[in-house]
Design an enzyme around this catalytic site. Structure first.
Site, short mmCIF file in Angstrom:
data_model
loop_
_atom_site.label_atom_id
_atom_site.label_comp_id
_atom_site.label_asym_id
_atom_site.label_seq_id
_atom_site.Cartn_x
_atom_site.Cartn_y
_atom_site.Cartn_z
N LYS A 126 45.45 18.03 46.02
CA LYS A 126 44.75 18.71 44.92
C LYS A 126 43.40 19.19 45.44
CE LYS A 126 45.69 19.61 40.54
NZ LYS A 126 47.00 19.99 40.01
N ASP A 166 45.53 26.05 38.92
CA ASP A 166 45.38 24.97 37.94
C ASP A 166 44.39 25.50 36.91
OD1 ASP A 166 44.01 22.07 37.13
OD2 ASP A 166 46.10 21.85 37.66
N SER A 376 56.77 26.45 41.89
CA SER A 376 55.97 26.72 43.08
C SER A 376 56.78 26.43 44.34
CB SER A 376 54.69 25.87 43.07
OG SER A 376 53.73 26.41 42.21
#
Length: 444
Positions: A126, A166, A376
């Site tokens: 992330k 995101d 994805s």
């Protein structure tokens, strides 16, 4: 003291002032205790939990850029590469003022197990920045994205680390990021997902998280002799996940009556008109209060409290810890029988336990919002094969993945005599695959 308790103590001591990360690790490890206790000797010998909770790498950097007034601004940039035991790091980039290392570590940790559940070869990571795209011009967003990628590009690649979007990172931001990556690396490769369709993006990616949420919700309901058709649904948030969860829920016969943004919430007893929401949020980028100005049957309420609206099903799709214990109590009192998380960890530990203790079917985000990262992964496959699948092909694959995730979660819970505990099932199913890969690869 058990192995799990030891690691929980170490995590808190070694990572001070990181409450979101502590919360995520505690939720996962406590539900894994039954698995860890049954295999403690092997897991201890291989240091599985110690390695599971420690990111393999954290990259932190400054992001200088020039605003429209000619002033230099500086933000913080991060990439947390958490675990690549089953594939290249994979996970979104978040641009939001609240971004810090604790939040990105919690998201990266959750991503490891989420990606494992998809069945696709993806590790967990992330990243992001405390930059806020809201109120910025396109030129300012481009300047920031180019500066951000000028550092990040050294650490990513199609077989190394594949970021995606995101919160705060949509098609515009991904386009600018990809353009700068291509410019600096001289490579045209599937290093970012969520790209525009003309340059390697996948159809159905925008809809994927919301659609996937409803697909797994439908599976959970059917497994418990319930159905979505005819039920009243409340959705929180008003971004991609919320919008397309509403759209798919309505297609399957549910009536969605409320949604919200950070300022307040709307209630429309006739059912939310998703086309109007899309125009407000995707085209005009306005606050959700505008819906009440355009739809006579809608009522807008400022502040929190959307959980006070009576519903059968509640889908939190906004941000972490949005649903607290008071909200959970209000949902139970209002007759809610199912909650499925569209956001990452939107329900506090206390609220989750209260919902489960009161018989509410509860599907955690690492399973229920895995649709986005699944598509994805499908985008990566299309890029690698130089192919482009139709919307229907991708949607059918997404539906199959979400059905498979539910089966894995349900089976894992039943194997450890916790039938119906989908939090435990999701954590166990995701963990076992990652742990087995880590053991097979030795101490790395």
């Amino acid at each position: 003291m058990s192995y799990v308790e030891e690691i929980l103590e170490k995590v808190v001591a070694a990572n001070p002032n990181e409450p979101e990360f502590h919360q995520a690790v505690k939720e996962v490890l406590e539900s894994l205790k039954v698995v860890v206790d049954a295999n403690e000797e092997v897991y201890r010998k291989n240091g599985i939990l110690e390695r599971l909770v420690e990111p393999e790498r954290i990259i932190s950097f400054r992001v200088p850029w020039v605003d429209d007034k000619g002033n230099v601004q500086v933000n913080k940039g991060y990439r947390v590469q958490f675990n690549n035991s089953i594939g290249a790091y994979k996970g979104g980039l978040r641009f939001h003022p609240t971004v810090n290392q604790s939040i990105l570590k919690f998201l990266g940790f959750e991503q490891v197990l989420k990606n494992s559940l998809t069945g696709l070869p993806m590790g967990g990571g992330k990243g992001g920045s405390n930059f806020d795209p809201k109120g910025k011009s396109d030129r300012e967003v481009m300047a920031f994205c180019q500066s951000f990628m000028s550092e990040l590009y050294k650490h990513i690649g199609k077989d190394t680390d594949v970021p995606a979007g995101d919160i705060g990172v949509g098609a515009r931001e991904i386009g600018y990021l990809f353009g700068q990556y291509k410019r600096l690396s001289t490579l045209f490769e599937g290093v970012l997902t969520g790209k525009g369709i003309p340059f390697g993006g996948s159809l159905a990616r925008t809809e994927a998280t919301g659609y996937g949420l409803v697909y797994i919700l439908d599976e959970m309901l059917k497994a418990n002799n319930k159905e979505l058709k005819g039920k009243t649904v409340v959705v929180t948030g008003s971004g991609n996940v919320a919008i397309y969860a509403i759209q798919k829920a309505q297609q399957l016969g549910a009536k969605v009556v409320a949604l919200c943004d950070s300022n307040g919430y709307i209630y429309d007893e006739n059912g939310i008109q998703v086309d109007i929401v899309k125009d407000i949020k995707e085209v005009k980028r306005q606050r959700i209060s505008e819906y009440a100005n355009r739809v006579p049957s809608a009522k807008y309420t400022q502040g929190k409290g959307i959980w006070n609206i009576k519903c059968d099903i509640y889908l939190p799709c906004a941000t972490q810890n949005e649903l607290d214990l008071d909200g959970a109590k209000a949902l139970v009192e209002g007759g809610c029988f199912a909650v499925a998380e569209g956001a990452n960890m939107p329900t506090t530990l206390e609220a989750t336990k209260y919902l489960q203790d009161n018989g509410v079917l509860f599907m955690p985000g690492k399973a229920s919002n895995a649709g986005g990262v699944s598509v994805s992964g499908l985008e990566q496959s299309q890029n690698a094969m130089r192919l482009s699948w139709t919307f229907e092909e991708v949607d059918e694959k997404l539906k199959g993945i979400m059905k498979d995730i539910f089966k894995k979660v349900d089976d894992a819970a039943k194997r450890y005599n916790q039938a119906g505990n989908y939090v435990a099932g999701a954590n166990i199913a995701g963990f076992e695959k990652v742990a087995n890969a880590m053991i097979a690869q030795g101490i790395v």
